[in-house]
Enzyme design. Sequence first.
Site, PDB file in Angstrom:
ATOM      1  N   SER A 145       1.019  -1.283   0.145  1.00 50.72           N
ATOM      2  CA  SER A 145       0.036   0.078  -0.027  1.00 50.72           C
ATOM      3  C   SER A 145       0.963   1.174  -0.163  1.00 50.72           C
ATOM      4  CB  SER A 145      -0.968  -0.058   1.350  1.00 50.72           C
ATOM      5  OG  SER A 145      -1.475   1.306   1.380  1.00 50.72           O
ATOM      6  N   TYR A 158      -1.213  -0.290  10.766  1.00 54.58           N
ATOM      7  CA  TYR A 158      -1.475  -0.580   9.035  1.00 54.58           C
ATOM      8  C   TYR A 158      -0.216  -0.155   8.194  1.00 54.58           C
ATOM      9  CZ  TYR A 158      -3.424  -1.041   4.435  1.00 54.58           C
ATOM     10  OH  TYR A 158      -3.770  -1.462   3.331  1.00 54.58           O
TER      11      TYR A 158
HETATM   12  P1  NDP Z   1     -11.560  -5.840   0.472  1.00 56.68           P
HETATM   13  O1  NDP Z   1     -12.089  -5.619   2.043  1.00 56.68           O
HETATM   14  O2  NDP Z   1     -12.331  -5.640  -0.302  1.00 56.68           O
HETATM   15  O3  NDP Z   1     -10.941  -7.512   0.633  1.00 56.68           O
HETATM   16  C1  NDP Z   1      -9.918  -8.139   1.374  1.00 56.68           C
HETATM   17  C2  NDP Z   1      -9.921  -9.380   1.126  1.00 56.68           C
HETATM   18  O4  NDP Z   1      -9.018 -10.101   2.245  1.00 56.68           O
HETATM   19  C3  NDP Z   1     -11.227 -10.214   1.275  1.00 56.68           C
HETATM   20  O5  NDP Z   1     -11.431 -11.102   0.488  1.00 56.68           O
HETATM   21  C4  NDP Z   1     -11.179 -10.902   2.773  1.00 56.68           C
HETATM   22  O6  NDP Z   1     -11.784 -12.078   2.754  1.00 56.68           O
HETATM   23  C5  NDP Z   1      -9.632 -11.051   2.718  1.00 56.68           C
HETATM   24  N1  NDP Z   1      -9.261 -11.262   4.060  1.00 56.68           N
HETATM   25  C6  NDP Z   1      -9.168 -10.527   5.217  1.00 56.68           C
HETATM   26  N2  NDP Z   1      -8.957 -11.002   6.314  1.00 56.68           N
HETATM   27  C7  NDP Z   1      -8.440 -12.495   5.746  1.00 56.68           C
HETATM   28  C8  NDP Z   1      -7.983 -13.390   6.514  1.00 56.68           C
HETATM   29  N3  NDP Z   1      -7.618 -13.423   8.016  1.00 56.68           N
HETATM   30  N4  NDP Z   1      -7.948 -14.734   6.005  1.00 56.68           N
HETATM   31  C9  NDP Z   1      -8.089 -14.716   4.557  1.00 56.68           C
HETATM   32  N5  NDP Z   1      -8.744 -13.704   4.023  1.00 56.68           N
HETATM   33  C10 NDP Z   1      -8.942 -12.635   4.563  1.00 56.68           C
HETATM   34  O7  NDP Z   1     -10.233  -4.909   0.488  1.00 56.68           O
HETATM   35  P2  NDP Z   1      -9.197  -4.770  -0.825  1.00 56.68           P
HETATM   36  O8  NDP Z   1      -9.538  -5.602  -1.833  1.00 56.68           O
HETATM   37  O9  NDP Z   1      -9.140  -3.289  -0.908  1.00 56.68           O
HETATM   38  O10 NDP Z   1      -8.059  -5.266  -0.068  1.00 56.68           O
HETATM   39  C11 NDP Z   1      -7.023  -6.192  -0.557  1.00 56.68           C
HETATM   40  C12 NDP Z   1      -5.683  -5.975  -0.352  1.00 56.68           C
HETATM   41  O11 NDP Z   1      -5.206  -4.535  -0.692  1.00 56.68           O
HETATM   42  C13 NDP Z   1      -5.451  -5.592   1.366  1.00 56.68           C
HETATM   43  O12 NDP Z   1      -4.150  -6.496   1.520  1.00 56.68           O
HETATM   44  C14 NDP Z   1      -5.102  -4.161   1.537  1.00 56.68           C
HETATM   45  O13 NDP Z   1      -4.671  -3.748   2.614  1.00 56.68           O
HETATM   46  C15 NDP Z   1      -4.529  -3.574   0.131  1.00 56.68           C
HETATM   47  N6  NDP Z   1      -4.944  -2.273  -0.253  1.00 56.68           N
HETATM   48  C16 NDP Z   1      -6.108  -1.676  -0.297  1.00 56.68           C
HETATM   49  C17 NDP Z   1      -6.422  -0.242  -0.739  1.00 56.68           C
HETATM   50  C18 NDP Z   1      -7.440   0.418  -0.766  1.00 56.68           C
HETATM   51  O14 NDP Z   1      -7.660   1.572  -0.773  1.00 56.68           O
HETATM   52  N7  NDP Z   1      -8.788  -0.443  -0.942  1.00 56.68           N
HETATM   53  C19 NDP Z   1      -5.108   0.343  -1.207  1.00 56.68           C
HETATM   54  C20 NDP Z   1      -3.872  -0.431  -0.857  1.00 56.68           C
HETATM   55  C21 NDP Z   1      -3.731  -1.483  -0.408  1.00 56.68           C
HETATM   56  P3  NDP Z   1     -12.795 -12.622   3.701  1.00 56.68           P
HETATM   57  O15 NDP Z   1     -13.466 -11.619   4.536  1.00 56.68           O
HETATM   58  O16 NDP Z   1     -13.943 -13.593   3.028  1.00 56.68           O
HETATM   59  O17 NDP Z   1     -11.623 -13.609   4.647  1.00 56.68           O
HETATM   60  C1  8X3 Z   2      -4.954   1.559   1.599  1.00 58.68           C
HETATM   61  C2  8X3 Z   2      -4.670   2.718   1.181  1.00 58.68           C
HETATM   62  O1  8X3 Z   2      -3.938   5.502   1.843  1.00 58.68           O
HETATM   63  O2  8X3 Z   2      -6.164   4.431   2.814  1.00 58.68           O
HETATM   64  O3  8X3 Z   2      -4.070   0.799   1.833  1.00 58.68           O
HETATM   65  O4  8X3 Z   2      -3.717   3.614   3.536  1.00 58.68           O
HETATM   66  S1  8X3 Z   2      -4.727   4.219   2.529  1.00 58.68           S
END
Ligand code: NDP
Ligand code: 8X3
Length: 267
Positions: A145, A158
Amino acid sequence: MSKIVLITGASSGFGQSCAQLYAKQGFKLILLSRRLDKLQQIANDLLLGSGDAFSAADVICCEVDVTDAQAIDRFVDGLPEAFSAVDILINNAGLALGTAPAHKANLSDWETMVDTNIKGLIRMTHKLLPGMVARNRGHIVNIGSIAGNWPYPGGNTYCATKAFVHQFSLALRADLLGKAIRVSHIDPGMAETNFSRIRMKGDNDAADAFYHDVKPLSADDVADIIVWTTSVPEHININSLEVMPVCQAWSPFAIDRTMENKQIIND
Ligand code: NDP
Ligand code: 8X3
């Protein structure tokens, strides 16, 4: 032969969009998350929407919590032979919990982020990397991120977990020099998924307000970049990609002029 891609956190957001894109390209999919019903729904939709390139024999859905080391071991050790030689691991499962400053944050939130974003990612890597090395083939894509590169108030643990993802990915690359195995990490900025709803713990108004009146990245935008990273010719390794929507950029450093720290000023 079709390549096999394993996506953690495939039930939502970036992971779900990656599953859709890889299915269209004829990959075999291993989809992981804690919600099996959601994964099965996604797999059914893929079967309906992907035409001849993709069949029921090309996908397996697995309920795995990446914070559970034994569950990861059981799942990888029990992979059917047709899915056991994973070519691409997308370490995507992750979350942020809360936006409180460090002195007001909840310790169990911090521990959950460390267990998921760091320990889950290294466990998956540790379990699958030896097979990749033995086959001398593979690609690991870690989802970091911008929070790992740029600190912000309320980001505390985070931000730190994502800084780990960044450095771990680079160090993995260093260890794998001489092998035909690629390691990339992608650092997205503001992207509209379930991420903020989870971070805000059900305060959906606050989560939705974060995306109000701007055009953030979409899950499909980020998935396009992830899939592209794994599709470049095999002698190319995309080390690190930071991606933001045009509506997002850096700010000047914050400076406290409230004079509350008179003690320091008067010293
Ligand atoms: P979502 O919340 O839409 O998806 C998160 C996914 O992670 C879900 O499928 C959830 O599945 C899974 N997950 C969470 N905890 C667990 C666990 N303990 N075991 C297995 N699966 C898990 O978020 P995003 O798609 O946005 O996030 C995906 C990645 O991208 C993350 O690592 C996030 O930190 C990162 N990210 C997101 C950004 C944003 O602004 N959205 C920006 C930068 C990075 P379930 O609940 O079914 O287990
Ligand atoms: C998620 C992006 O800027 O909300 O990883 O932390 S930010």
